[in-house]
Design a protein around this motif. Structure first.
Motif, mmCIF file in Angstrom:
data_model
loop_
_atom_site.group_PDB
_atom_site.id
_atom_site.type_symbol
_atom_site.label_atom_id
_atom_site.label_comp_id
_atom_site.label_asym_id
_atom_site.label_seq_id
_atom_site.Cartn_x
_atom_site.Cartn_y
_atom_site.Cartn_z
ATOM 1 N N VAL A 227 25.184 33.145 31.864
ATOM 2 C CA VAL A 227 23.984 34.168 31.143
ATOM 3 C C VAL A 227 22.721 34.294 32.182
ATOM 4 C CG1 VAL A 227 22.420 34.615 29.221
ATOM 5 C CG2 VAL A 227 24.859 33.542 28.993
ATOM 6 N N GLN A 230 24.037 36.888 34.544
ATOM 7 C CA GLN A 230 24.001 38.249 33.938
ATOM 8 C C GLN A 230 22.775 38.928 33.526
ATOM 9 O OE1 GLN A 230 24.340 37.869 29.744
ATOM 10 N NE2 GLN A 230 24.777 39.878 28.986
ATOM 11 N N LEU A 234 20.865 42.711 34.698
ATOM 12 C CA LEU A 234 20.193 43.182 33.916
ATOM 13 C C LEU A 234 18.877 43.375 33.988
ATOM 14 C CD1 LEU A 234 22.824 42.934 32.030
ATOM 15 C CD2 LEU A 234 21.385 42.369 30.054
ATOM 16 N N VAL A 291 24.737 37.373 24.173
ATOM 17 C CA VAL A 291 25.193 38.186 25.323
ATOM 18 C C VAL A 291 25.871 39.530 24.740
ATOM 19 C CG1 VAL A 291 27.168 38.302 26.694
ATOM 20 C CG2 VAL A 291 26.044 36.085 26.522
ATOM 21 N N MET A 294 23.549 42.299 24.364
ATOM 22 C CA MET A 294 22.889 42.997 25.491
ATOM 23 C C MET A 294 23.449 44.216 25.652
ATOM 24 S SD MET A 294 20.043 41.339 26.573
ATOM 25 C CE MET A 294 19.734 41.706 25.017
ATOM 26 N N PHE A 295 24.675 44.717 25.280
ATOM 27 C CA PHE A 295 25.281 45.704 25.451
ATOM 28 C C PHE A 295 24.433 47.280 25.139
ATOM 29 C CE2 PHE A 295 29.448 43.675 25.287
ATOM 30 C CZ PHE A 295 29.877 44.078 26.398
ATOM 31 N N THR A 386 24.997 47.218 34.011
ATOM 32 C CA THR A 386 24.600 46.593 32.748
ATOM 33 C C THR A 386 25.787 46.164 31.914
ATOM 34 O OG1 THR A 386 22.274 47.649 32.609
ATOM 35 C CG2 THR A 386 23.153 46.564 30.529
ATOM 36 N N THR A 390 27.441 42.282 31.538
ATOM 37 C CA THR A 390 27.689 41.819 30.114
ATOM 38 C C THR A 390 29.178 41.453 29.883
ATOM 39 O OG1 THR A 390 25.703 43.041 29.652
ATOM 40 C CG2 THR A 390 27.340 42.205 27.702
#
Length: 419
Positions: A227, A230, A234, A291, A294-295, A386, A390
């Motif tokens: 994460v 990730q 982001l 997680v 975060m989309f 992004t 994710t």
């Protein structure tokens, strides 16, 4: 949005937690003034230029990346509340010195760079201490509630500070806005001093050994480093959009600075709602939910790429504010529950280091990429990056399966009470 009585009243009857909330609210309020004032302070001085502003901002940011890992080592060696006071006592006088230089209009560039570097160092020491002090004050079954409550007050302070800072800069000048920020640091130090969290005894070891131990604890938890990786991508994409690509798109078709201020304000409002949602949210798989949340970050990037109307982008950015605060509360509570207290400061420093290091990279690459590939294609690329980051995080089994503990299992913060 005030915290609901049934969710946070018991926390807000805890003297030490109230002190922490008060300190963070005051400090964040002042920092919101500095976000606006520092740039205008530099540009208002004789001989101001874009290069001078970039150098001052770099001197603020570079120590944050350089010293945050060392801050994690120190946070695990000494009283975390004392380290927070030390960091405030670095930042307060540094911003006071900047305020005096701006008000007197005698601001040699080396002196400004030195003071901003001191302020940045204080911030680097503060982050690991702040991330690891909450579980010493709050039981594990209340960590998500505590983090969400903190975020509600901090987000409200940010909104208020950003709203007032422009007015103060316009009416009184950026020097006085910097002075308000300096005072907020000193007020925060006085409040945090009342926490009196004692340091836990530890065997003597070198700083390098401490960093290695922290890295081992960080690397052995797949959900953690996945994460963080990730979020590094982001943050790079968000920094590129918020710092460069978004304002360029606003200038071309969203009404310029006014339209972009609506977009930024919508996200700030969303963070207030997101913290309220996190206060009530009860999930068995907090990292999976965090997680997936975060989309929506990709949506305003995609809307900017297709030249959507400003109000569509505002709505999408409001959703980003909600999503990022839900993520933040779930993530902080999970780290504080799952990481042993004796290494939490160092692991929190590694958590901060990755995204912090990638943020300037995103801003640096954004301009040349927009020239080479076109503004709207670059925005679309940020949206795709992004989503892919994710999706990649969701491939981790640990991310999908890590469960929150039973409500009865908790770490007693009473051990941190002063003797």
């Amino acid at each position: 949005m005030p915290p609901p009585l049934d969710a946070s009243s018991s926390l807000l009857r805890d003297r030490r937690f109230v002190l922490l909330v008060s300190a963070r609210t005051v400090s964040v309020l002042g920092s919101a003034f500095a976000r606006v004032a520092l740039a205008f302070a530099v540009l208002a001085l004789p001989g101001a230029s874009a290069g001078r502003l970039s150098l001052v901002q770099c001197c603020l940011a570079l120590p944050q990346v350089t010293f945050v890992l060392g801050g994690g080592v120190v946070a695990d060696r000494m009283s975390r509340s004392r380290l927070m006071v030390v960091s405030d006592l670095l930042g307060g006088p540094a911003y006071a010195g900047l305020a005096v230089m701006v008000l007197t209009r005698h601001a040699p560039l080396p002196a400004m760079c030195l003071l901003t570097a001191v302020a940045g160092t204080g911030t680097a020491l503060f982050w690991p201490a702040m991330a690891s002090v909450v579980p010493l004050l709050v039981r594990a079954d209340r960590l998500q509630r505590a983090n969400a409550t903190l975020r509600i007050f901090q987000n409200g302070a940010t909104l208020l500070g950003l709203s007032l800072s422009g007015l103060v800069v316009a009416l009184l000048g950026p020097g006085w806005a910097l002075a308000i920020n300096a005072a907020s640091y000193l007020a925060s130090a006085l409040l945090v001093r009342g926490l009196r969290v004692t340091a836990r005894p530890r065997a003597a070891s070198s700083g390098r050994a401490d960093l290695r131990d922290g890295w081992r604890e960080f690397a052995r938890r797949q959900w953690l480093w996945v994460v963080v990786a990730q979020f590094a991508f982001l943050v790079a994409a968000m920094s590129a959009v918020n710092g460069v690509l978004g304002p360029l798109a606003a200038q071309r078709g969203l009404g310029g600075a006014r339209g972009w201020s609506y977009v930024v304000g919508a996200q700030a409002l969303g963070t207030l709602v997101g913290a309220g949602v996190a206060l009530r949210l009860r999930v068995r798989r907090p990292i999976l939910v965090a997680v997936v949340a975060m989309f929506p970050v990709a949506l305003p990037m995609a809307l900017l790429a297709v030249r959507a109307p400003v109000w569509w982008v505002c709505g999408a950015n409001f959703g980003v504010g909600v999503a990022t605060d839900v993520f933040g509360a779930l993530w902080a509570a999970t780290m504080q529950r799952e990481i042993p207290d004796e290494v939490l400061g160092r692991v929190s420093a590694y958590d901060v280091f990755g995204p912090l290091a990638f943020a300037p990279l995103g801003t640096l690459v954004a301009g040349p990429a927009a020239v080479a590939f076109g503004l709207y294609r670059t925005l679309a690329g940020c949206a795709v990056l992004t989503v892919l980051a994710t999706v990649a995080a969701l491939l981790s089994r640990d991310v999908r399966t890590l469960r929150a503990p039973d409500p009865g299992r908790h770490r007693d913060p009473a051990e941190s009470l002063p003797a």
